[in-house]
Design a protein around this motif. Structure first.
Motif, PDB file in Angstrom:
ATOM      1  N   PRO A 160      -6.542 -10.736  -4.421  1.00 55.45           N
ATOM      2  CA  PRO A 160      -6.861  -9.935  -3.234  1.00 55.45           C
ATOM      3  C   PRO A 160      -6.355 -10.590  -1.952  1.00 55.45           C
ATOM      4  O   PRO A 160      -6.553 -11.786  -1.731  1.00 55.45           O
ATOM      5  CB  PRO A 160      -8.390  -9.867  -3.248  1.00 55.45           C
ATOM      6  CG  PRO A 160      -8.785 -10.182  -4.649  1.00 55.45           C
ATOM      7  CD  PRO A 160      -7.753 -11.127  -5.169  1.00 55.45           C
TER       8      PRO A 160
ATOM      9  N   ASP B  37      -7.660  -6.388   1.281  1.00 55.09           N
ATOM     10  CA  ASP B  37      -8.324  -5.977   0.041  1.00 55.09           C
ATOM     11  C   ASP B  37      -9.770  -6.476   0.019  1.00 55.09           C
ATOM     12  O   ASP B  37     -10.687  -5.762  -0.402  1.00 55.09           O
ATOM     13  CB  ASP B  37      -7.571  -6.530  -1.176  1.00 55.09           C
ATOM     14  CG  ASP B  37      -6.111  -6.119  -1.190  1.00 55.09           C
ATOM     15  OD1 ASP B  37      -5.839  -4.925  -0.974  1.00 55.09           O
ATOM     16  OD2 ASP B  37      -5.254  -6.991  -1.417  1.00 55.09           O
TER      17      ASP B  37
ATOM     18  N   GLY C 190      -5.113   1.734   2.934  1.00 55.43           N
ATOM     19  CA  GLY C 190      -5.977   1.455   1.802  1.00 55.43           C
ATOM     20  C   GLY C 190      -7.138   2.429   1.702  1.00 55.43           C
ATOM     21  O   GLY C 190      -7.545   2.812   0.605  1.00 55.43           O
TER      22      GLY C 190
ATOM     23  N   GLN D 127      -0.474  -3.370  -6.364  1.00 49.49           N
ATOM     24  CA  GLN D 127      -1.600  -4.280  -6.230  1.00 49.49           C
ATOM     25  C   GLN D 127      -1.123  -5.726  -6.333  1.00 49.49           C
ATOM     26  O   GLN D 127      -0.432  -6.084  -7.286  1.00 49.49           O
ATOM     27  CB  GLN D 127      -2.635  -4.014  -7.328  1.00 49.49           C
ATOM     28  CG  GLN D 127      -3.419  -2.726  -7.145  1.00 49.49           C
ATOM     29  CD  GLN D 127      -4.426  -2.823  -6.013  1.00 49.49           C
ATOM     30  OE1 GLN D 127      -4.835  -3.915  -5.624  1.00 49.49           O
ATOM     31  NE2 GLN D 127      -4.808  -1.684  -5.465  1.00 49.49           N
TER      32      GLN D 127
ATOM     33  N   ARG E 162       0.817  -1.206   0.000  1.00 46.05           N
ATOM     34  CA  ARG E 162       0.000   0.000   0.000  1.00 46.05           C
ATOM     35  C   ARG E 162       0.856   1.264   0.000  1.00 46.05           C
ATOM     36  O   ARG E 162       0.489   2.256  -0.636  1.00 46.05           O
ATOM     37  CB  ARG E 162      -0.947  -0.033   1.202  1.00 46.05           C
ATOM     38  CG  ARG E 162      -2.082  -1.015   0.964  1.00 46.05           C
ATOM     39  CD  ARG E 162      -2.657  -1.593   2.237  1.00 46.05           C
ATOM     40  NE  ARG E 162      -3.568  -2.680   1.856  1.00 46.05           N
ATOM     41  CZ  ARG E 162      -4.881  -2.587   1.923  1.00 46.05           C
ATOM     42  NH1 ARG E 162      -5.447  -1.488   2.362  1.00 46.05           N
ATOM     43  NH2 ARG E 162      -5.637  -3.592   1.535  1.00 46.05           N
TER      44      ARG E 162
ATOM     45  N   THR F 226     -13.228  -4.184  -0.151  1.00 43.97           N
ATOM     46  CA  THR F 226     -14.230  -4.352  -1.199  1.00 43.97           C
ATOM     47  C   THR F 226     -15.608  -4.581  -0.591  1.00 43.97           C
ATOM     48  O   THR F 226     -16.612  -3.994  -1.037  1.00 43.97           O
ATOM     49  CB  THR F 226     -13.857  -5.541  -2.104  1.00 43.97           C
ATOM     50  OG1 THR F 226     -12.591  -5.288  -2.717  1.00 43.97           O
ATOM     51  CG2 THR F 226     -14.904  -5.749  -3.188  1.00 43.97           C
TER      52      THR F 226
END
Length: 200
Positions: free
Chosen positions: A101, A105, A160, A97, A92, A109
């Protein structure tokens, strides 16, 4: 159950899931033999939380350390973290990325889809060589929840979400290190890496 209630329940459940995947869901323990350093500043427990910046992640022979800095001051707070959290925080900071995930992450989401967001995180206490953290979550209706979390997870989520990070003045008073000591002695016998030193 109405939608705000569902948001709260699912969001709290998601964060609870993340906490449960590691031993000591709220704590970040100092490794054996790795006691917090002498206090860098003296601060009463009632003082306002201090805003913190994330300097970076430093590997040592005892594990990984995330290094926080009191905003606008040359006082640093090292916190021991696990490998997964170190990777998440480093990614981060580098705006990198992962190919798939990671847990943080996934949580972000889920929260985004539910309309909830992280508004701040705090390192709230240091007891028996263990750092304790909290995440403040806000629902779409404005209701806020303070949720127990490990300090490392809190920091990764804050990065994030681009949310502010705070530390209790009493924690910084107990475990903080001034810049001169850090540059001269490193941390727990490990010199500060050149790349990290440039960010101090």
């Amino acid at each position: 159950m109405n939608r705000p209630g569902r948001v709260a329940a699912v969001a709290l459940g998601a964060l609870g899931f993340a906490a449960s995947i590691a031993v000591g869901a709220r704590a970040q323990r100092v490794p054996a033999g790795g006691r917090p350093p002498p206090a860098a500043i003296a601060a009463p427990a009632t003082a306002a939380p201090l805003p913190m910046d994330v300097v970076g992640v430093m590997p040592t022979d005892r594990g990984n350390v995330v290094l926080l800095r009191v905003h606008g001051r040359e006082v640093y707070l090292p916190i021991w973290i696990g490998d997964n959290e170190a990777i998440a925080i480093h990614n981060r900071l580098q705006n990198s990325q992962p190919p798939r995930p990671m847990t943080h992450d996934l949580l972000e989401t889920m929260l985004r889809l539910l309309g909830a967001r992280i508004v701040r995180v705090d390192v709230v206490a240091l007891r028996e060589e263990v750092f304790y953290g909290e995440v403040t979550l806000r629902e779409p209706n404005g209701q806020e929840h303070r949720i127990d979390a490990r300090s490392s997870d809190s920091i990764a989520l804050a990065l994030g979400a681009r949310a502010p990070i705070f530390a209790a003045a009493s924690v910084v008073g107990r475990a903080g290190i001034d810049r001169r000591t850090l540059e001269t002695n490193g941390y727990q016998g490990t010199p500060i890496p050149p790349a990290l030193r440039q960010s101090l």
